[in-house]
Design a protein around this motif. Structure first.
Motif, short mmCIF file in Angstrom:
data_model
loop_
_atom_site.label_atom_id
_atom_site.label_comp_id
_atom_site.label_asym_id
_atom_site.label_seq_id
_atom_site.Cartn_x
_atom_site.Cartn_y
_atom_site.Cartn_z
N LEU A 421 0.83 -1.21 0.00
CA LEU A 421 0.00 0.00 0.00
C LEU A 421 0.87 1.27 0.00
O LEU A 421 0.52 2.26 -0.62
N ARG A 424 1.94 1.91 -3.46
CA ARG A 424 0.87 2.54 -4.26
C ARG A 424 0.70 4.01 -3.88
O ARG A 424 0.52 4.87 -4.74
N VAL A 449 -8.81 6.42 -1.05
CA VAL A 449 -9.42 5.07 -0.97
C VAL A 449 -8.41 4.06 -0.44
O VAL A 449 -8.79 3.12 0.28
N ILE A 450 -7.13 4.26 -0.75
CA ILE A 450 -6.11 3.35 -0.21
C ILE A 450 -6.03 3.52 1.31
O ILE A 450 -6.01 2.53 2.06
N LYS A 452 -8.31 4.56 3.35
CA LYS A 452 -9.53 4.05 4.01
C LYS A 452 -9.56 2.52 4.00
O LYS A 452 -9.96 1.89 4.99
N ALA A 453 -9.17 1.92 2.87
CA ALA A 453 -9.16 0.45 2.82
C ALA A 453 -8.17 -0.10 3.84
O ALA A 453 -8.44 -1.11 4.51
N MET A 456 -9.80 0.09 7.21
CA MET A 456 -10.86 -0.93 7.37
C MET A 456 -10.27 -2.31 7.61
O MET A 456 -10.80 -3.09 8.39
N ALA A 457 -9.20 -2.61 6.88
CA ALA A 457 -8.64 -3.96 6.95
C ALA A 457 -7.61 -4.11 8.08
O ALA A 457 -7.04 -5.18 8.26
N HIS A 459 -4.71 -2.51 8.36
CA HIS A 459 -3.35 -2.47 7.82
C HIS A 459 -2.75 -1.13 8.25
O HIS A 459 -3.18 -0.08 7.79
N CYS B 189 -10.37 0.82 -3.78
CA CYS B 189 -9.28 0.00 -3.25
C CYS B 189 -9.87 -1.19 -2.53
O CYS B 189 -10.82 -1.05 -1.75
N TYR B 209 -12.60 -6.03 1.84
CA TYR B 209 -12.72 -4.68 2.38
C TYR B 209 -12.60 -3.74 1.20
O TYR B 209 -11.57 -3.72 0.52
#
Lengths: 476, 339
Positions: A421, A424, A449-450, A452-453, A456-457, A459, B189, B209
Motif C-alpha cells: 500500500l 501505491r 481510498v487506499i 480508508k481500505a 478498514m482492513a 493495515h 481500493c 474490504y
C-alpha cells in the motif's frame, strides 16, 4: 406504528470527513440554501416490486398472434470456405416457412459505429463464401414453432473446404499466419496508419537505463461471458402501417434502431424499438445481432418473428469479453518510485472488429493505471483470430489491464520488500499530475481510498502516509 | 495438507462515460394537468436502476416529492435519443440531461406560480412536499396540482423542459496517444482475504474490504447494491469464469451454467464497503459513474492474496484449482532442484 411492509436496506456507510469541504460546496440543493431532499436518500427502486413478484414485462412477454420463430444454422468449422449450402432437407421439415441466406439481407454488413464515422464494415450478417469462427451464422430458419425452426436448422447441409485457423494473438501477427479476415488484409486493426494504438510519453528507454531495478512480467486472460439472466433476443411485430415494432432487450434502443435500418436499407422511421426493461446486459446486448435478421424474417413472412438466443448461443456465439495478453516492463528506483512503464497489450478481437478497436483505445487511455509515471510507452494491438468476436463487456479495456497492473504493483512491492500500500501511495496520481495521455488529472482520490481500505482492513500505515492527500504533494 | 490464509490489495480508477466522449443523451419533461411530471427517455434500465435515479434527479431539481415524478422509457417513437446503457455513463449522462430539463420546467413552474400568487418569481421556493411558497411567508403558497391546472386551463402555459448532456467527441493523436478520454474518474481500493486449500487448489474468498470514491451516492441503497454486486462479479471473474478454459485452445467451452460456474451463496465473501464522496464538477449532483469499476479491484486483490497465502503467482485468469495446484507443484519442484 411500524409498517411491517416497510423495506429495510443494506447500506454501506458514507465517510463524510474526507473531502468534507468539497461535499458541502456541491451539496446545497436546488435553492442554494438547504440540504438535498431526494438526492442522497434511499428511494425504493421503481421496478423492485415488479421484479420480485414476476409482474415486470420483458420482451419475451410479448406474444402476438401468428408468432413465428427463428433459429440459426451456424458454422461447425473454425475457418473454412463454404462450397455449398443445401436447404432442401430443411425446407421439407413441416412448419418451416422460410430460410434466409445472405442473399436475403439487403445490406449484409454489420456497421456498428458507422453513424459516428467509425468503420470497419468487416462482418456479414449471414456468411457469404467463408466462415471465420465456430458458430458463425450461415442461414436463418423461420418456422411455425421453435421446435420446427430447430429441426430445420439442424437439417441444413453445408459443404466446407477447411482452412487453417489461427487462435493465438501473437501467432496471428507472425508473417505467414493464416489470414482471418480479407477485409482487413492483415490480422490486426489499423489505427490511423499505425499497427496499434500507441501511447508515447517521456522517454521510457532512458528510464530503464537509469532505474535501480527493471521488472518485466506477462499476464493473460481468457474470454468471459456476460451471463445475463435474460438472453439476447427480440420479437418483431409488423404493423398495419407498414412499420416494424421491435421489442428488444438491447442496451441501446436508438443504436439498435439506426444500425438495423442501415442493414435493412429502410428509412430510419420505419422502425420503432420498444425496450428499456432488461434482465441484465453487462455489455452483451450492444452488438445489434438479433434484430436485423429478425426484421428481414418478419418482412419476408409478414408475420411477427421471435429470435432469442438459447443459453449455449449466449455462451459460445454471443460476443464475450476479449481475452488479453499483457506484457509490463517497469523501471523502478530503490525507494519504490516507478519512473518508467512499458506495456505491450494484445486484445483478441476474434474474427471481426465489433467494438474491440474502441475497447483497445480505451485500454490505452487507461495506461499506466492510476499512477504518476513520467515515462510511459504502450503498444495496444487489436488482433483478429478465428474465434467468436469479442466486444463490449463491463469495464472492457480496463478490467483485465487492472488485473495485470495491480499484480505488477504487488510483485514490485515484494521484490523490493516494500509495503504494497505504501508503494501505491508513493506512486498514486494526484490533482495536477499530467497523465500519459496528456490530460491534467483532477478530482483524484486514489490516495484516500487506499488510506480508508487500509484502515478498514487493519493495515497500519505510518503517519507520513496517513497524511498524504490527493490535493497536496505532502509526503512525496 | 493445509488451509493457507493470505491477504492481497489492489487499487484502481475508472473513467465515466464513453471513451473520447461523443455520447449524448436527452431528456424531455412535462407536467400533466394535475402536477405529475413525466420524464421521457429512451434509456435502458438493465437492472441497475436508471429509472429511479432519473426520477430522483428530477424530483430534487423540481423541488417536488418523488411521488410526483414518472419515468417513461424506452420507446423510440416517444423518447428522445440516448446513446445507451454502457460505459458507466447512465447516471452521469442521463442524470445531467434530466437535471437540465427539470431546471427549465422548474423555471416555468415558478413563473406561473408567481402569476398565481401575484409575487415575484425570484422570491419563490419549493418546500419539497409539493408546495411552491413565498420565501419568509409560508402561508402564501400554492400546491403543484392547483398550479398545473391553472397553468393549463388559465394561463395557457406548458410546464416543460428539455435537457441534453454531451461531452464533445475528441480524437486521439495517433503518434502519441494524446487524448481527452473521460469526464471524470471514480476510485476503489480492495483488500481481499483468501484461504487456499493446498490439497485441492480451491481458493475461497473470505472477506473483502472495499473503499469506493464515487463522487456522490445519489441513492445510497442502490449504490450499495451496485458495489456489492460488482465485487461479487470480480470474485466470479477471478475464480471461475471463462468461455474458453484452455485458451487459446477452443476446446471444452461451457454451454450452460452447469459448466460455466459462478459463485453461489456459500461462495460469497463477507463484504465491508465504504463510500467516499469527492463530487465531480460535471456530475449530476456530483455523481461519477461506478457501474463497471466495482468488479475490477477484487480480481488482482485476490491474485495477490493467493500469492500471499501460498506463494503461487497466477498470471492467467481465472484462478482455478488446476492452476493453483500446478503452481504449487512448480514451487515444490523448485525446492527439490536447487540451482
Amino acid at each position: 406504528m411500524t409498517d411491517r411492509l416497510a423495506p429495510t436496506y443494506r447500506l454501506a456507510p458514507i465517510d463524510t470527513s474526507t473531502f468534507a469541504d468539497e461535499r458541502a460546496a456541491a451539496g446545497t440543493g436546488v435553492d442554494g440554501g438547504g440540504d438535498f431532499t431526494v438526492i442522497g436518500s434511499v428511494v425504493q427502486r421503481s421496478d423492485a416490486r415488479g421484479h420480485v413478484t414476476g409482474r415486470t414485462e420483458f420482451f419475451e412477454d410479448v406474444a402476438p398472434a401468428r408468432l413465428a420463430h427463428l433459429k440459426m444454422h451456424r458454422s461447425d468449422r473454425h475457418h473454412a470456405r463454404i462450397l455449398d449450402v443445401d436447404l432442401s432437407e430443411a425446407l421439407a421439415v413441416p412448419g418451416v416457412l422460410r430460410i434466409l441466406t445472405h442473399a436475403d439481407i439487403p445490406n449484409n454488413l454489420y456497421t456498428p459505429l458507422k453513424l459516428i464515422g467509425v468503420g470497419p464494415d468487416d462482418e456479414p450478417i449471414l456468411a457469404v463464401d467463408k466462415v471465420r469462427y465456430l458458430g458463425e451464422p450461415i442461414c436463418a430458419v423461420v418456422a411455425e414453432t421453435e421446435a420446427a425452426a430447430l429441426e430445420g436448422a439442424a437439417r441444413v447441409r453445408v459443404a466446407y473446404e477447411d482452412l487453417p485457423p489461427v487462435f493465438d494473438v501473437e501467432e496471428a501477427l507472425k508473417e505467414g499466419a493464416p489470414l482471418v479476415n480479407e477485409y482487413h488484409g492483415q490480422n490486426h486493426f489499423i489505427y490511423e496508419g499505425h499497427h496499434c494504438r500507441r501511447i508515447r510519453f517521456g522517454d521510457v528507454e532512458a528510464a530503464f537505463a537509469r532505474a535501480d531495478h527493471v521488472f518485466e512480467w506477462r499476464y493473460q486472460s481468457a474470454p468471459i461471458e456476460q451471463a445475463p439472466a435474460e438472453t439476447t433476443g427480440c420479437v418483431v411485430v409488423p404493423q398495419a402501417d407498414g412499420r416494424l415494432r421491435i421489442h428488444s432487450d438491447t442496451q441501446a434502443c436508438f443504436f439498435t434502431l439506426d444500425n438495423t435500418a442501415l442493414i435493412l436499407e429502410t428509412p430510419f422511421n420505419k422502425l420503432r424499438i420498444v425496450g428499456g426493461t432488461v434482465g441484465g446486459g453487462f455489455g452483451g446486448k450492444v452488438d445489434v445481432v438479433v434484430e436485423p435478421v429478425a426484421c428481414v424474417a418478419a418482412m419476408a413472412t409478414d408475420r411477427p418473428v421471435k429470435f432469442v438466443y438459447d443459453r449455449a448461443e449466449e455462451m459460445q456465439v454471443s460476443s464475450p469479453r476479449a481475452a488479453e495478453r499483457i506484457y509490463i516492463k517497469d523501471a523502478v528506483m530503490a525507494d519504490g518510485r516507478i519512473i518508467g512503464r512499458k506495456v505491450t497489450l494484445y486484445v483478441d478481437a476474434g474474427a471481426y472488429a465489433r467494438h474491440t478497436p474502441y475497447g483497445t483505445t480505451k485500454a490505452a487511455a487507461h495506461l499506466p493505471g492510476p499512477y504518476s509515471i513520467p515515462n510511459v510507452w504502450a503498444d495496444c494491438h487489436c488482433v483478429f483470430t478465428n474465434r467468436t468476436p469479442s466486444s463490449a463487456m463491463r469495464g472492457f479495456g480496463v478490467t483485465i489491464a487492472d488485473f495485470a497492473l495491480e499484480s505488477q504493483m504487488d510483485r514490485i512491492a515484494r521484490a523490493l520488500d516494500l509495503d504494497p500500500l505504501r508503494l501505491r501511495l508513493l506512486n498514486a496520481y494526484r490533482d495536477g499530475d499530467l497523465k500519459a495521455h496528456r490530460k491534467v488529472a483532477e478530482g483524484t482520490a486514489l490516495v484516500e481510498v487506499i488510506q480508508k481500505a487500509a484502515e478498514m482492513a487493519g493495515h497500519e500505515l505510518p503517519e507520513a502516509y496517513r497524511r498524504m492527500s490527493s490535493t497536496t504533494r505532502e509526503g512525496l | 495438507m493445509a488451509l493457507l490464509r493470505g491477504r492481497g490489495y489492489a487499487s484502481v480508477n475508472y473513467p465515466t462515460g464513453m471513451n473520447l466522449g461523443g455520447d449524448p443523451s436527452q431528456a424531455l419533461i412535462h407536467a400533466t394537468t394535475t402536477g405529475t411530471f413525466v420524464i421521457s427517455l429512451s434509456s435502458v434500465d438493465l437492472g441497475q436502476g436508471i429509472k429511479t435515479i432519473a426520477a430522483q434527479c428530477a424530483a430534487e431539481t423540481l423541488g417536488l416529492p418523488i411521488a410526483n415524478v414518472l419515468v417513461d422509457t424506452a420507446d423510440t417513437d416517444t423518447g428522445p435519443h440516448c446513446m445507451g446503457t454502457f460505459a458507466s455513463r447512465g447516471t452521469h449522462r442521463v442524470g445531467n440531461a434530466v437535471i437540465m430539463a427539470a431546471a427549465e420546467a422548474r423555471g416555468v413552474m415558478l413563473e406561473v406560480a408567481a402569476e398565481e400568487l401575484e409575487v415575484d418569481a425570484a422570491d419563490l421556493e419549493t418546500d419539497g412536499t409539493g408546495f411552491i411558497r413565498l420565501k419568509g411567508a409560508e402561508e402564501k403558497r400554492i400546491h403543484i396540482t392547483d398550479l398545473a391546472l391553472a397553468a393549463h386551463f388559465k394561463h395557457g402555459r406548458t410546464i416543460s423542459g428539455r435537457g441534453i448532456y454531451l461531452k464533445e467527441p475528441s480524437a486521439p493523436v495517433p503518434e502519441t496517444g494524446e487524448m481527452d478520454p473521460d469526464s471524470c474518474q471514480a476510485h476503489a481500493c480492495t483488500a481481499a482475504v483468501v484461504e487456499v486449500d493446498d490439497e485441492t487448489g480451491v481458493v475461497e474468498v473470505l472477506e473483502l474490504y472495499n473503499a469506493y470514491e464515487i463522487g456522490r451516492a445519489l441513492n445510497p441503497a442502490m449504490a450499495t447494491q451496485q458495489v456489492e454486486g460488482g465485487a461479487w462479479m470480480g470474485v466470479s471473474h477471478a475464480l471461475f469464469e471463462t468461455t474458453e478454459p484452455y485458451y487459446p485452445s477452443r476446446e471444452h467451452g461451457p454451454r450452460d451454467f452447469a459448466g460455466y460456474l459462478m459463485p453461489g451463496p456459500a461462495d460469497i465473501p463477507v463484504q465491508h464497503s465504504l463510500f467516499l464522496e469527492r463530487p465531480a464538477g460535471n456530475g449530476p449532483y456530483g455523481a461519477k459513474g461506478i457501474g463497471e469499476m466495482t468488479a475490477n479491484a477484487p480480481i488482482p486483490a485476490i491474485a495477490n492474496a493467493i500469492f500471499d497465502a501460498c506463494g503461487v503467482r497466477l498470471e492467467s485468469m481465472p484462478f482455478t484449482p488446476e492452476r493453483v495446484l500446478r503452481g504449487l507443484d512448480a514451487l515444490r519442484l523448485k525446492v527439490e532442484e536447487p540451482c
